[in-house]
Design an enzyme around this catalytic site. Structure first.
Site, mmCIF file in Angstrom:
data_model
loop_
_atom_site.group_PDB
_atom_site.id
_atom_site.type_symbol
_atom_site.label_atom_id
_atom_site.label_comp_id
_atom_site.label_asym_id
_atom_site.label_seq_id
_atom_site.Cartn_x
_atom_site.Cartn_y
_atom_site.Cartn_z
ATOM 1 N N THR A 471 0.808 -1.219 0.000
ATOM 2 C CA THR A 471 0.000 0.000 0.000
ATOM 3 C C THR A 471 0.838 1.263 0.000
ATOM 4 O OG1 THR A 471 -0.105 -0.097 2.405
ATOM 5 C CG2 THR A 471 -1.901 -1.130 1.186
ATOM 6 N N ILE A 649 -5.152 12.994 1.547
ATOM 7 C CA ILE A 649 -4.418 11.998 0.770
ATOM 8 C C ILE A 649 -2.935 12.240 1.014
ATOM 9 C CG2 ILE A 649 -4.004 11.017 -1.501
ATOM 10 C CD1 ILE A 649 -6.885 10.711 -0.519
ATOM 11 N N ASN A 651 -0.313 10.665 -0.171
ATOM 12 C CA ASN A 651 0.530 10.524 -1.353
ATOM 13 C C ASN A 651 -0.381 10.196 -2.529
ATOM 14 O OD1 ASN A 651 2.162 9.261 -3.444
ATOM 15 N ND2 ASN A 651 3.809 9.116 -1.952
ATOM 16 N N GLN A 658 -3.452 2.332 -5.377
ATOM 17 C CA GLN A 658 -4.340 1.478 -4.602
ATOM 18 C C GLN A 658 -5.743 1.439 -5.191
ATOM 19 O OE1 GLN A 658 -3.769 -0.486 -1.515
ATOM 20 N NE2 GLN A 658 -1.955 -0.384 -2.782
ATOM 21 N N GLY A 724 -7.403 2.048 0.799
ATOM 22 C CA GLY A 724 -6.889 0.864 0.128
ATOM 23 C C GLY A 724 -7.971 -0.132 -0.233
ATOM 24 N N GLU A 725 -9.027 -0.207 0.573
ATOM 25 C CA GLU A 725 -10.090 -1.181 0.334
ATOM 26 C C GLU A 725 -11.340 -0.548 -0.278
ATOM 27 O OE1 GLU A 725 -10.101 -4.523 3.306
ATOM 28 O OE2 GLU A 725 -9.221 -2.963 4.555
#
Length: 759
Positions: A471, A649, A651, A658, A724-725
């Protein structure tokens, strides 16, 4: 003396390349099974060929006769070890070598240890078991399954959610739908195989194993082996794919540790891809019934969501995604219920977006069906049911930018060009369909610790027992430290993936960036405070600037009036060469025991719908174009646009990566992925990458990720929402919606294949 505000200033972090990118692409990153281990012996698992029954006899003679075999750990050899436990750090309570009962196909029945891998593999193939076989229950509708309510069986699903009088509202609704949906078993299939390497040095045990939870595994393994957790070290510097599969520890780890102690040397066991289907976790298959009632103007008045999930015979693993679906829109009234179906299968587990992916698929399919019944544009239908507060408890949202996501995604996609009539859009032989769906994921954080060291030459070391699972958390933790301490990212080193480091929670649930960065921020701010005090104090290089606003930039302490002092000068004034701070972060709402639990390997998640003050979610809107050949029914996805709002955010490069990966996975969920089950024998059939279908480059065309700016100071000190999900939650439903728009065929059961579209 005043500091600048502790919260990061910029909502969108710089797209800094991953600090470990060069190591990975040059093969220098060390994965657990690759790490050089002197005098290592090799272990290979032998597994059962039945799904239910017991072992009458285990025949090991031919296996022991293979040259090079050192030992075979089998049934009865784990009696001095405590059984694994389901929950927290444990994948399952099934204890494969503690007794002769067989609970699922592919259950471990022995571990062969030999001088070479080849000898161990040959011996494992020669092991024969005599079974007292029983007829297994494979899945839904199989005889012999046990069904029970999920409420109260697991912390993942505490209760059924209700609001208002659903029955009355649904009965009175002018427009209704009542439909059923399903999602299949799916397996993670990470490129890096599962493995365990264990060795003892006196009473000290070291384990190299791909893990998303080194702190939790340390305490769980120590419990099973009945030793002091201080004598256990889990090392997992890099992970080659996990997606939840390497979060809970399986029974294999303790078995390999016992084998290493018995043979008196390191033992490495790499699990074959085929065996991984049975010895690791997977996504549980689910069924859903969704009922929606609405007025003619499109406003929903009743929402009911019932779910059924397959789990193992012993463990109450709950997916439980109604927590998210019941809070998605302004429903008026809500009724939810989830049931567990216990079958003769290995225990399921977390798979990226565990509750949301299957449950939101059903919800968003149903939303599309209701939009069709109402004759409304599906984006507009969602817009008019946008809630001011969540419908279950009436709590406000900490932030909710869903409509902004739809607006930006629709503009980039060209949604206004969509023709509403089913089957009306064509391009030669291709039927064209456009669909949409909402993505949602709870924003949570967990207690976490970090150590940060800053030297007088501007070098920073960050340490935390979190994990780089792909991630980019190493990078964003480094960025947080660089930002707060005013140094270049190239001067920051980040150490993770070792249980000797400050403890961190499991790298799952999209909590790592929020949790780790909050702890790093806290440690950095403690260093800043000491530097600022020294800089403006007596004898400091900025003496007399006590009322100035101070910041750290370019390895210097600077004032709002433009004065500055080099970092080295401040350290000289302090007569030290480095500052090191250890910080512990606990999210708002944590219990008094939260940090104590952290050191014991237990993570308290806070956020999502759990907090008293507000509901915290990240959102996204996904719009998909599909093309279906009018003759062959071949399905293609040439375009997909996703717009996502997830707080600060850290990055933009790693965030896009992701979200892009999640959307591609969502295409796979929609059109490719399914673990096929032989219902007679409760056995997985397609247990390799040749037959388990996943998207390849040819399946992915134009894919656009839009990051929608959002500020949310309520979620955590870093202002970060996990993403990420988030990316794969809505994709499959958007594809299904587009397939309907193109063909008029409503496919409610995943995956969507050519045979579903042949009339």
């Amino acid at each position: 003396m005043n500091q600048a505000a502790p919260a990061p200033k910029e909502n969108m972090g710089n797209p800094v390349p991953r600090i470990d990118a060069r190591l990975k692409v040059t093969g220098q990153a060390g994965y657990p099974a690759d790490l050089a281990t002197a005098n290592v012996a090799y272990g290979v698992l032998a597994t059962s060929t039945i799904a239910k029954g017991s072992i009458s006899a285990l025949r090991l003679e031919r296996a022991r006769a293979v040259p090079g075999v050192l030992d075979i750990v089998s049934v009865g050899d784990m009696d001095e070890v405590d059984k694994p436990e389901f929950g927290n750090a444990g994948a399952s309570s099934i204890a494969p070598l503690h007794d002769k009962t067989i609970f699922h196909d592919g259950q471990i029945i022995a571990l062969v240890v030999a001088e070479t891998f080849e000898a161990a593999a040959e011996a494992a193939m020669l092991i024969r078991a005599d079974y007292a076989q029983e007829t297994p229950s494979a899945s839904f509708d199989s005889r012999g399954t046990r069904i029970e309510p999920a409420a109260g069986k697991s912390p993942m699903y505490k209760e059924n959610l209700k609001a208002g009088d659903f029955d009355a509202a649904y009965a009175a609704a002018a427009v209704k739908i009542d439909q059923k949906y399903s999602t299949p078993t799916q397996h993670h299939n990470p490129i890096e195989l599962f493995s365990t390497t264990a060795w003892w040095q006196g009473d000290q045990l070291t384990v190299h194993e791909p893990s998303q939870n080194v702190t939790g595994w340390k305490t769980e393994l120590a419990r099973q082996l009945k030793i002091d957790p201080a004598n256990v070290r889990i090392v997992s510097p890099y992970i080659g794919g996990a997606f939840g599969s390497k979060g809970p520890m399986t029974a294999r780890t303790a078995i390999v540790a016992v084998a290493a102690r018995r043979v008196g040397r390191p033992v490495r066991c790499v699990v074959s891809r085929m065996q991984a289907y049975d010895t690791q976790t997977y996504r549980a298959e689910t069924r859903h019934r969704i009922r929606i009632g609405a007025n003619r103007d499109g406003r929903i008045t009743a929402f009911g969501h019932e779910g059924w999930e397959v789990t193992s015979r012993l463990d109450p693993y709950v997916v439980g995604g109604t927590s998210a679906t019941s809070r998605m829109y302004n429903y008026g009234s809500v009724l939810t219920r989830v049931s567990l179906v216990h079958a003769d299968r290995n225990t399921p587990g977390y798979m990226r977006s565990p509750p949301e992916t299957p449950y939101v698929y059903a919800l968003e399919n149903a939303m599309d069906e209701m939009a069709v019944e109402l004759g409304m544009d599906p984006v507009e239908f969602r817009r008019i049911n946008e809630p001011e507060k969540e419908p279950i408890g009436g709590k406000p949202f900490s932030s909710r930018s869903l409509i902004k996501c739809y607006d930006q995604a629709a503009e980039a996609f060209g949604w206004s060009k969509r023709e509403a009539a089913v089957g009306s859009m064509r391009d030669g032989d291709w039927l064209v369909g456009m669909g949409c769906a909402t993505a949602i994921y709870p924003t949570a954080a967990a207690p976490c610790a970090a150590r940060v060291r800053l030297t007088d030459d501007g070098h920073v070391r960050v340490q935390s027992g979190s994990h780089e699972i792909g991630t980019g958390v190493r990078t964003v933790a480094g960025q947080m430290a660089a930002e707060r301490l005013g140094v270049d990212i190239d001067k920051v080193s980040v150490e993770m993936g070792d249980s000797t480091l400050p403890p961190a929670p499991v790298s799952g649930g999209s909590i790592s960036t929020a949790s780790v960065c909050s702890a790093v921020l806290k440690a950095c701010d403690a260093i800043r405070e000491k530097l600022f005090t020294a800089a403006v104090g007596e004898g400091g290089p900025l003496a007399g600037s006590g009322n100035a606003m101070l910041e750290m930039e370019k390895e210097a302490v600077v004032t709002d009036s433009g004065k500055s002092a080099r970092l080295s000068d401040v350290f000289n004034a302090m007569q030290i060469g480095a500052l090191e701070e250890y910080a512990e972060f606990a999210p708002k709402g944590s219990s008094p025991e939260a940090l104590k639990k952290l050191y014991a390997g237990q993570a308290e998640f806070h956020g999502g719908d759990q907090d008293e003050d507000s509901v915290k979610y990240a959102y996204g809107a996904e719009l998909v174009e599909v093309r279906i050949n009018s003759y062959t029914r071949e399905i293609r996805v040439p375009r997909i646009v996703g717009a996502f709002a997830a707080g600060r955010i850290m990055n933009t490069r790693t965030a896009r990566s992701q979200l892009m990966g999640g959307m591609i996975w969502g295409i796979g969920q929609a059109l490719h992925e399914a673990t096929e089950i032989d219902r007679r024998h409760a056995r997985y059939v397609n247990r390799d990458l040749q037959d388990y279908l996943v998207p390849v480059n040819a399946d992915i065309k134009q894919l656009e990720v839009i990051l929608v700016p959002e500020v949310d100071h309520a979620v955590n000190p870093a202002g970060v929402k996990g993403l990420g999900e988030l990316g794969n939650v809505g994709t499959a439903a958007a594809v299904a919606s587009a397939v309907y728009h193109a063909t008029g065929r409503r496919i409610r059961d995943l995956p969507i294949r050519i045979e579903n579209l042949i009339v």
